[in-house]
Enzyme design. Structure first.
Site, PDB file in Angstrom:
ATOM      1  N   HIS A 123       0.872  -1.185   0.000  1.00 21.43           N
ATOM      2  CA  HIS A 123       0.000   0.000   0.000  1.00 21.43           C
ATOM      3  C   HIS A 123       0.910   1.237   0.000  1.00 21.43           C
ATOM      4  CE1 HIS A 123      -2.837   2.890   1.843  1.00 21.43           C
ATOM      5  NE2 HIS A 123      -3.808   2.076   1.458  1.00 21.43           N
ATOM      6  N   ASP A 200       2.768  -4.866   7.938  1.00 20.97           N
ATOM      7  CA  ASP A 200       1.617  -3.978   7.804  1.00 20.97           C
ATOM      8  C   ASP A 200       0.372  -4.846   7.999  1.00 20.97           C
ATOM      9  OD1 ASP A 200      -0.600  -2.704   6.814  1.00 20.97           O
ATOM     10  OD2 ASP A 200       0.373  -1.902   5.018  1.00 20.97           O
ATOM     11  N   GLN A 203      -4.835  -5.049   6.930  1.00 20.99           N
ATOM     12  CA  GLN A 203      -5.901  -5.941   6.456  1.00 20.99           C
ATOM     13  C   GLN A 203      -5.920  -7.276   7.188  1.00 20.99           C
ATOM     14  OE1 GLN A 203      -8.218  -4.937   4.504  1.00 20.99           O
ATOM     15  NE2 GLN A 203      -7.310  -3.067   3.696  1.00 20.99           N
ATOM     16  N   LYS A 226     -10.602  -0.263  10.532  1.00 23.91           N
ATOM     17  CA  LYS A 226     -10.782  -1.425   9.645  1.00 23.91           C
ATOM     18  C   LYS A 226     -11.146  -2.677  10.443  1.00 23.91           C
ATOM     19  CE  LYS A 226      -7.335   0.211   6.323  1.00 23.91           C
ATOM     20  NZ  LYS A 226      -8.093   0.608   5.147  1.00 23.91           N
ATOM     21  N   CYS A 366      -4.826   2.822  -3.531  1.00 22.98           N
ATOM     22  CA  CYS A 366      -3.526   3.218  -2.960  1.00 22.98           C
ATOM     23  C   CYS A 366      -2.438   2.192  -3.252  1.00 22.98           C
ATOM     24  CB  CYS A 366      -3.620   3.445  -1.453  1.00 22.98           C
ATOM     25  SG  CYS A 366      -4.610   4.848  -1.024  1.00 22.98           S
TER      26      CYS A 366
HETATM   27  N1  PLP Z   1      -1.882  -0.856   4.487  1.00 23.04           N
HETATM   28  C1  PLP Z   1      -2.851  -1.541   3.880  1.00 23.04           C
HETATM   29  C2  PLP Z   1      -2.572  -2.925   3.378  1.00 23.04           C
HETATM   30  C3  PLP Z   1      -4.108  -0.966   3.727  1.00 23.04           C
HETATM   31  O1  PLP Z   1      -5.080  -1.644   3.126  1.00 23.04           O
HETATM   32  C4  PLP Z   1      -4.328   0.341   4.217  1.00 23.04           C
HETATM   33  C5  PLP Z   1      -5.621   1.008   4.016  1.00 23.04           C
HETATM   34  O2  PLP Z   1      -6.384   0.674   3.164  1.00 23.04           O
HETATM   35  C6  PLP Z   1      -3.282   1.003   4.858  1.00 23.04           C
HETATM   36  C7  PLP Z   1      -2.064   0.383   4.977  1.00 23.04           C
HETATM   37  C8  PLP Z   1      -3.451   2.381   5.406  1.00 23.04           C
HETATM   38  O3  PLP Z   1      -4.392   2.377   6.422  1.00 23.04           O
HETATM   39  P1  PLP Z   1      -4.797   3.766   7.111  1.00 23.04           P
HETATM   40  O4  PLP Z   1      -5.358   4.606   6.019  1.00 23.04           O
HETATM   41  O5  PLP Z   1      -5.811   3.388   8.127  1.00 23.04           O
HETATM   42  O6  PLP Z   1      -3.560   4.343   7.670  1.00 23.04           O
END
Ligand code: PLP
Length: 550
Positions: A123, A200, A203, A226, A366
């Site tokens: 992401h 990370d 998800q 999430k 993203c």
């Molecule tokens: N990493 C992954 C795999 C994501 O799907 C997301 C958000 O969709 C993020 C990071 C970023 O999350 P946040 O916007 O809550 O910081």
């Protein structure tokens, strides 16, 4: 035991609402999940009962708030399998902030001989952050490739992770492919190479049992919004000794133990990383979300996610006009499927689905570089959570058919654009664009990349020496609305001065009498912004005027 979806749905009153006269079918959970009353009622309790700042007051309310907030850290540490309690659990704003805390905290340890290893499915939260930190440190960023089947190429991981690797930062679960990455194996590779591993968990924390100690993650970041929790709060797990060493990202009150006019010493963990007033109500509510999910059972959540994803995949794959992405049916994935319908732009499809009360996401999610690897401008993503049902997957699939009234999704887009929701002129320009294509020798062109949907496009302008725009043409694979507006605008500017193009400000909205659904505002105003910038940039480059060109 399977998840009792009917009982769970009772906890989420929002699921009873209607959208466009249809029951809401919420399939955008990978972006943000809905919140059960057990979680948002915590806000009421907090603000009615013990709202106060933490760690600052010698009074009952502050004490109660502090205890609840601190215990929330313990609860989240437990939720992700960290035995060290609150000292290993920092509350952040979200996953993005957690990744930034680690990346900038390690900045001083990185140098020109180091490499940061990511995957092609990261992401932007991880990819952009590490790009920035690596650039500042003079380090390189390398990427583990995604194989044809949507899984990580582990042989490539073994080639890429080596003596130069200082950090490996990987998504536990891909937010586009649904792939569950073998983080245990990657942690072993990272540690054998003497590198840190940051996982990370944006998800994965919401969708499967997480055990940071079993996976041997050095750091693990996730977001509250999430995982049935509130917005504005997330968690960052870190091994205690590593957090002790890590430099803080943000400075100020609360993160210090002692301050003089010359220097300051840092507070104990985790407060060293929580400068200023933290997300108190949010953090306490996040602990309630962890309780909620544990009551459902994370093994059950994982099984439910996989079951819905497999069902959706099977139904989508059975259609000739649909392409799906990620691991093939039968391979475990999280509860999401990204896909495209042939000949229909994701934004148009999302609008049609929204008309039927179905919320999905379209764009690059993203992950622009991943979409480049897949050679796609974007995709539509349906993502599920504990309250979703197979009947809702059926509703999505039925909507793609359009019921009895339409032949296919494309016919639905036509009907949508020609409905009285949009101005007739949008439809006219969609059906019969006069200015689509290139120009033989344009005076100048402007390339644009639309970041929310991943589309690229280009405007070309022929301008006469006196600054009159003679012809505007556009090339674009954007959605129908954006292309129609580009055509409308191109026709409007013919014969106008370049100054008029540089002054464009809301002409399209006026020309359409403001008649377009709010949801499509970006698609409506985007082309005008590109043309305005193009004209302004050209006038800046050529201050003497167009005549100066000759
Ligand atoms: N990493 C992954 C795999 C994501 O799907 C997301 C958000 O969709 C993020 C990071 C970023 O999350 P946040 O916007 O809550 O910081």
């Amino acid at each position: 035991m399977p998840v009792d979806v009917s009982a769970i749905r009772e906890d989420f009153p929002i699921l009873d609402r209607q959208v466009n006269g249809e029951p809401l079918t919420y399939l955008d959970n990978a972006a943000t999940t809905q919140t059960p009353r057990q979680v948002y009622e915590v806000y009421e309790e907090f603000y009615e009962g013990y709202n106060a700042n933490v760690h600052r007051g010698i009074h009952a309310l502050s004490h109660e708030a502090s205890v609840a907030y601190e215990e929330a850290h313990d609860r989240l540490a437990e939720f992700v399998g960290a035995s060290g309690g609150r000292e290993e659990m920092v509350f952040t704003k979200n996953t993005t902030e957690g990744i930034n805390v680690v990346a900038y905290g390690l900045l001083d340890e990185l140098g020109p001989d180091d490499e940061v290893v990511l995957t092609e499915m990261e992401h932007h939260a991880s990819l952009v952050t590490w790009q920035q930190v690596a650039e500042t440190a003079g380090a390189d960023v390398r990427y583990i490739e995604v194989a044809e089947d949507g899984r990580l190429d582990l042989e490539h991981a073994k080639e890429v992770i080596g003596p130069e690797t200082a950090v490996v930062s990987v998504a536990h679960v891909s937010n586009v492919l649904g792939t569950v990455n073998p983080v245990e194996t990657l942690a072993e590779l990272a540690h054998d190479a003497g590198a840190y591993i940051l996982v990370d968990g944006a998800q994965s924390a919401p969708t499967r049992p997480v055990d940071v100690e079993a996976m041997d993650a050095d750091f693990f970041a996730f977001s509250g919004h999430k995982m049935a929790g509130p917005t504005g709060v997330g968690g960052l797990y870190g091994k205690r000794d590593l957090l002790e060493e890590l430099a803080p990202l943000c400075y100020g009150g609360e993160m210090i133990s002692h301050v003089t006019f010359d220097e300051a010493a840092w507070n104990d963990l985790p407060w060293k990383f929580e400068a200023g007033t933290p997300p108190i109500a949010e953090g306490i509510a996040l602990a309630a979300a962890a309780d909620y999910l544990d009551d459902v059972g994370m093994d059950e959540v994982r099984a439910h996610e996989n079951e819905l994803a497999q069902y959706a995949l099977e139904r989508l794959d059975s259609r000739d006009d649909v392409e799906t992405y990620g691991p093939p049916a039968g391979v475990e994935r999280t509860g999401l499927v990204a896909f495209n319908v042939e000949g229909v732009h994701g934004h148009d499809l999302s609008s049609v689905l929204n008309d039927r009360g179905i919320a999905v996401r379209a764009g690059d999610h993203c992950t622009q570089p991943l979409h480049d690897v897949l050679d796609l401008p974007g995709s539509v993503r349906a993502s599920f959570y504990v309250y979703n049902t197979k009947a809702e997957v059926d509703r999505l699939l039925d909507a793609l058919d359009g019921g009895d009234a339409f032949d296919d999704a494309r016919a639905q887009v036509e009907a949508y654009l020609s409905s009285d929701r949009y101005h007739d002129r949008v439809y006219e320009h969609h059906r019969d664009p006069k200015n689509a294509g290139g120009l033989a020798d344009p005076t100048f062109s402007k390339h644009s990349e639309e970041t929310t949907c991943g589309d690229e496009g280009e405007f070309h302008l022929d301008v006469s020496p006196d600054g009159t725009i003679e012809r505007v043409a556009f090339e674009s694979e954007s959605c129908a609305v954006s292309r129609a507006v580009a055509d409308l605008l191109a026709g409007h500017l013919e014969g106008q001065s370049l100054d008029a193009a540089a002054d464009l400000d809301g002409w399209v909205v006026d020309a359409l009498d403001g008649r377009f659904p709010d949801l499509r505002r970006d698609c409506v105003v985007g082309p005008e912004e590109v043309l305005r910038e193009a004209a302004q940039e050209y006038l800046e480059r050529e201050p003497e005027g167009i005549a100066g060109d000759d």
